[in-house]
Structure formats: C-alpha cells, structure tokens
Design a protein around this motif. Structure first.
Motif, PDB file in Angstrom:
ATOM      1  N   VAL A  84       0.835  -1.203   0.000  1.00 11.50           N
ATOM      2  CA  VAL A  84       0.000   0.000   0.000  1.00 11.50           C
ATOM      3  C   VAL A  84       0.867   1.248   0.000  1.00 11.50           C
ATOM      4  O   VAL A  84       0.600   2.210  -0.747  1.00 11.50           O
ATOM      5  N   LEU A  85       1.913   1.255   0.815  1.00 13.85           N
ATOM      6  CA  LEU A  85       2.797   2.419   0.884  1.00 13.85           C
ATOM      7  C   LEU A  85       3.503   2.657  -0.442  1.00 13.85           C
ATOM      8  O   LEU A  85       3.645   3.803  -0.887  1.00 13.85           O
ATOM      9  N   ARG A  86       3.940   1.585  -1.098  1.00 11.54           N
ATOM     10  CA  ARG A  86       4.590   1.742  -2.404  1.00 11.54           C
ATOM     11  C   ARG A  86       3.600   2.284  -3.435  1.00 11.54           C
ATOM     12  O   ARG A  86       3.953   3.120  -4.280  1.00 11.54           O
ATOM     13  N   ALA A  87       2.365   1.807  -3.369  1.00 14.94           N
ATOM     14  CA  ALA A  87       1.357   2.305  -4.310  1.00 14.94           C
ATOM     15  C   ALA A  87       1.050   3.775  -4.066  1.00 14.94           C
ATOM     16  O   ALA A  87       0.881   4.551  -5.021  1.00 14.94           O
ATOM     17  N   LEU A  88       0.995   4.186  -2.814  1.00 14.57           N
ATOM     18  CA  LEU A  88       0.709   5.584  -2.494  1.00 14.57           C
ATOM     19  C   LEU A  88       1.837   6.514  -2.921  1.00 14.57           C
ATOM     20  O   LEU A  88       1.592   7.681  -3.245  1.00 14.57           O
ATOM     21  N   THR A  89       3.063   6.015  -2.918  1.00 12.59           N
ATOM     22  CA  THR A  89       4.204   6.833  -3.328  1.00 12.59           C
ATOM     23  C   THR A  89       4.510   6.708  -4.814  1.00 12.59           C
ATOM     24  O   THR A  89       5.478   7.304  -5.304  1.00 12.59           O
ATOM     25  N   GLY A  90       3.700   5.906  -5.542  1.00 16.04           N
ATOM     26  CA  GLY A  90       3.905   5.770  -6.985  1.00 16.04           C
ATOM     27  C   GLY A  90       4.931   4.749  -7.377  1.00 16.04           C
ATOM     28  O   GLY A  90       5.342   4.713  -8.549  1.00 16.04           O
ATOM     29  N   ASN A  91       5.346   3.881  -6.446  1.00 16.06           N
ATOM     30  CA  ASN A  91       6.368   2.874  -6.743  1.00 16.06           C
ATOM     31  C   ASN A  91       5.819   1.451  -6.735  1.00 16.06           C
ATOM     32  O   ASN A  91       6.599   0.504  -6.782  1.00 16.06           O
ATOM     33  N   GLY A  92       4.506   1.304  -6.671  1.00 12.49           N
ATOM     34  CA  GLY A  92       3.917  -0.030  -6.621  1.00 12.49           C
ATOM     35  C   GLY A  92       3.668  -0.595  -8.006  1.00 12.49           C
ATOM     36  O   GLY A  92       3.780   0.097  -9.028  1.00 12.49           O
ATOM     37  N   ASP A  93       3.299  -1.888  -8.049  1.00 16.07           N
ATOM     38  CA  ASP A  93       2.983  -2.510  -9.331  1.00 16.07           C
ATOM     39  C   ASP A  93       1.623  -2.007  -9.816  1.00 16.07           C
ATOM     40  O   ASP A  93       0.826  -1.481  -9.031  1.00 16.07           O
ATOM     41  N   PRO A  94       1.310  -2.145 -11.109  1.00 14.30           N
ATOM     42  CA  PRO A  94       0.066  -1.582 -11.660  1.00 14.30           C
ATOM     43  C   PRO A  94      -1.196  -2.085 -10.965  1.00 14.30           C
ATOM     44  O   PRO A  94      -2.151  -1.327 -10.780  1.00 14.30           O
ATOM     45  N   GLY A  95      -1.232  -3.364 -10.578  1.00 17.08           N
ATOM     46  CA  GLY A  95      -2.422  -3.899  -9.930  1.00 17.08           C
ATOM     47  C   GLY A  95      -2.676  -3.249  -8.586  1.00 17.08           C
ATOM     48  O   GLY A  95      -3.804  -2.815  -8.290  1.00 17.08           O
ATOM     49  N   ALA A  96      -1.644  -3.170  -7.770  1.00 16.66           N
ATOM     50  CA  ALA A  96      -1.789  -2.536  -6.454  1.00 16.66           C
ATOM     51  C   ALA A  96      -2.088  -1.051  -6.590  1.00 16.66           C
ATOM     52  O   ALA A  96      -2.881  -0.493  -5.816  1.00 16.66           O
ATOM     53  N   ASP A  97      -1.472  -0.414  -7.581  1.00 22.90           N
ATOM     54  CA  ASP A  97      -1.720   1.011  -7.800  1.00 22.90           C
ATOM     55  C   ASP A  97      -3.190   1.261  -8.148  1.00 22.90           C
ATOM     56  O   ASP A  97      -3.808   2.206  -7.655  1.00 22.90           O
TER      57      ASP A  97
ATOM     58  N   ILE B 169      -5.832  -0.699  -7.394  1.00 23.42           N
ATOM     59  CA  ILE B 169      -6.686  -1.007  -6.241  1.00 23.42           C
ATOM     60  C   ILE B 169      -6.637   0.105  -5.201  1.00 23.42           C
ATOM     61  O   ILE B 169      -7.677   0.528  -4.672  1.00 23.42           O
ATOM     62  N   VAL B 170      -5.429   0.597  -4.911  1.00 21.16           N
ATOM     63  CA  VAL B 170      -5.272   1.587  -3.839  1.00 21.16           C
ATOM     64  C   VAL B 170      -5.700   2.976  -4.299  1.00 21.16           C
ATOM     65  O   VAL B 170      -6.547   3.628  -3.676  1.00 21.16           O
ATOM     66  N   ASN B 171      -5.128   3.439  -5.406  1.00 22.10           N
ATOM     67  CA  ASN B 171      -5.314   4.838  -5.805  1.00 22.10           C
ATOM     68  C   ASN B 171      -6.578   5.102  -6.614  1.00 22.10           C
ATOM     69  O   ASN B 171      -7.029   6.246  -6.674  1.00 22.10           O
ATOM     70  N   THR B 172      -7.142   4.074  -7.220  1.00 19.54           N
ATOM     71  CA  THR B 172      -8.343   4.279  -8.024  1.00 19.54           C
ATOM     72  C   THR B 172      -9.610   3.805  -7.316  1.00 19.54           C
ATOM     73  O   THR B 172     -10.653   4.458  -7.419  1.00 19.54           O
TER      74      THR B 172
END
Length: 369
Positions: free
Chosen positions: A76-89, A91-94
């Motif tokens: 979740v933290l990586r997705a919030l900072t823009g460093n996560g994989d597309p799937g996690a990004d 789920i978290v940001n959209t």
C-alpha cells in the motif's frame, strides 16, 4: 504613622477584598510571545484527540489493505508513493483511496456542522439532519440531478443553494425568538417533513432509471466515489473547516448567552450568521457528494463532548469523531455484507435511530428532574 481605619470599613485593602477566589481549571496554558495569545490546553482533550487519531489510522490501514484483493502495508505504501505494481496502484489509488478520503472529509464536515448547530441552539437535537438542512440540500441536489441533469459541480451548487434556502426559511420562522430551545427543533422537524415530501414528488416526476438512482442517492452512499467527489469535498473542508476553527472561541462565548458574549466584545449577530452559513455549507457539500448520511452530525459532537469533558463546542475532537464513525461504518458495510454493496447510510441510519431514542429518553428524564 499608622493608618487610621474609619469605623464600619474593612481592614482588608480594597484590591484584595474585590479579588475573587481563583477557579481551578485542569490543563496548562501556552502563551505565544509577550502580550500574545494565550491558549489553554486540557490534558483530557489532548488524550482523546490522540486516541481518535490512532483509531482513525488503524481504520484507514484496514480499509486500504483488506478486501477482495488483500494487500500488505508495504504494498500500500509503495502504491501511495507511486512505486507499486500496476495492480496494487489501481486497487489503492483508483478504488480504495478516493472512497476513504471522501469518507474522512464527509464525516468531519457533518460532525463540525452538527457541533456548530448544537452550540448555537443550545440543544443536543440541533443537527442539520434533524432541523431539515440536509433535506433542503437534498432537494437542491435532486433538482439538478432529475430536472437539470447537471454535473458534479452543479449538483454541489444546487445542494448548497437548497441548504442555505432551508436555513433562511427556518430562521424566518424563528424571527424574533432566537435560535434556542425545542421550538427550533420542532420547526425544523416540520420543515424537514415538508422537504421530504418535495423529494418524493421529484422522484415521482423522474423516469424509472433516474428514480432508482435518486432513491439510492437519498440513502447516502460512498459506493463508486472517485477522485472527482473526493477533490470536491476536500476543497470544501479545506476552506470551511479553518473558518469554523477560527470562530470556535467566539462560539464558546455565544454559548454563554447573548448578553455575556456582547460584554466580552463579540458581535453576536454577525458571529451567529457566519457560523450558521459555515454549518449549512459543510452539510450541503457533504450531502452533495454522498447524499444524506444520517447520525454523524447528530451523535459525533455529543460523543466528543462527553469523552473530552469539554463545556465548549470541541470542534477538533468532533471532526475526528465524525471521521472515525463514518469510515468505520463504511468499512463494516464493505466487509460484513460483501459481495453486496450496501450504502453506508443504512448503517449510520440504524445506529442513528437507536442513538436518537436514547437521547430523547435522556433529555426527557432531565426535564422531569
């Protein structure tokens, strides 16, 4: 030479005789500079605020990490900072983050709106959903949705106009009688019932699909809320909440009564008008984003006061309490009833009904005592 005391006078110097016994108040005082502003900080209020913040962080963490696709905290933290994989990004940001941000801001907005109204009226029932401001905002929003077919911005504007018009109507009905007591609550309930009938009429005039959407919106829901709704309520809260906090000290003085507040240098009429507009605007924007969500504006300020032991409005703890209540309720309807997407208004409405019954029984016992 010793001083000669006249008969019938006290030996105590006048300055000492007029000095009242100091009142002991818990907490400590912070002063900013020489001759600056003094701020009394109460330990209990600070502790309650810290606990509410901790609970809110935990609820946010559970909301972002659990669901149909479970994620770890590092993901979740990586997705919030823009460093996560597309799937996690995605789920978290959209999917999850916009809904969470909307819940946080709507809960805080409703709680502060209710806290201001309860302080102005001196009545625990003085909340926007009881007095009718929320239904007024719903009328304005429904007109835009069903008649105008407007955008999100137009819906928010319609809700704001509807809420302000309702507040003006209630104030006109109370003209010359003040904003205190059960009279305001009774008039507000009557206005709310009238506006509810208007909402029903508008739905009957809509086509089948619009009627279904409008009825679902009237329950109050966070389903399918994206960044458009989240950004709108964030902007409203960012503007209105600081204004409410700036006027919180004057609000505490207004609670003491008009004469006392005037003696302390408060322009009661302007302060009451400004706070009323802020309260209605917060409720209106929250309603425009999610639909009418009951219970939060009624219960959150009272729960915050009881926990902090504050005699004033306690707007910061109330805002956190509102955010905690709404995010927790939304988390419950998402996880307990999955895969069914229940609107959060079903949970808050149920809890609100039970709370309202308890509050009415408590107030009735106080009036008999």
């Amino acid at each position: 030479m010793s001083a000669v005391r006249k008969p019938g006078t006290s030996a105590t110097p006048p300055t000492v005789a007029r000095t009242a016994k100091p009142r002991v108040v818990s907490g400590f005082v912070v002063r900013t500079g020489r001759g600056g502003v003094s701020l009394r900080i109460r330990g209990r209020a600070v502790a309650v605020t810290a606990v509410l913040l901790a609970v809110l962080v935990v609820v946010m963490g559970i909301t972002l990490t659990t669901g149909d696709f479970a994620l770890s905290v590092p993901e979740v933290l990586r997705a919030l900072t823009g460093n996560g994989d597309p799937g996690a990004d995605f789920i978290v940001n959209t999917l999850r983050m916009p809904r969470l941000v909307t819940a946080l801001c709507v809960g805080a907005a409703l709680a502060v709106s209710g806290g201001i109204l309860q302080s102005l009226t001196g009545n625990a029932l003085g909340s926007p959903d009881v007095i009718g401001f929320t239904n007024g905002s719903a009328v304005g929003a429904l007109v835009v949705i069903i008649v105008v077919h407007g955008s999100m911005t137009q819906i928010a504007l319609g809700a704001l106009i509807g809420g302000l018009a309702t507040a003006a109507a209630v104030c006109l009905l109370m003209l010359g009688r003040g904003l205190q007591g059960f009279r305001l609550v009774v008039i507000g309930i009557g206005v709310s019932a009238l506006l509810l009938a208007v909402n029903s009429y508008l739905i009957t005039r809509a086509n089948f699909q619009e009627a279904i959407e409008a009825q679902a919106w009237l329950i109050g829901s966070l389903n399918n809320r994206g960044w458009t709704q989240a950004n709108a309520i964030v902007l409203a809260v960012a503007v209105l909440l600081p204004l409410a906090l700036v006027l919180a000290r004057r609000l505490s003085m207004v609670e003491m009564g008009d004469l006392t507040a005037t003696a302390l240098g408060v322009d009661v009429a302007r302060t009451r008008t400004a706070l009323l507009v802020i309260s209605v605007a917060l409720a209106a924007f929250a309603t425009a984003v999610t639909g009418p969500i009951l219970f939060i504006a009624l219960a959150a300020p009272q729960l915050a006061r009881r926990l902090t032991g504050s005699s004033g409005p306690a707007l910061v703890p109330a805002a956190l309490m509102g955010a905690v209540l709404l995010t927790t309720s939304d988390l419950a309807v998402q996880r307990l009833f999955a895969p069914t997407l229940l609107p959060v208004g079903t949970a808050t409405g149920t809890l609100g009904g039970l709370y309202l019954i308890w509050l009415l029984v408590t107030e009735s016992r106080k009036s008999r005592a």
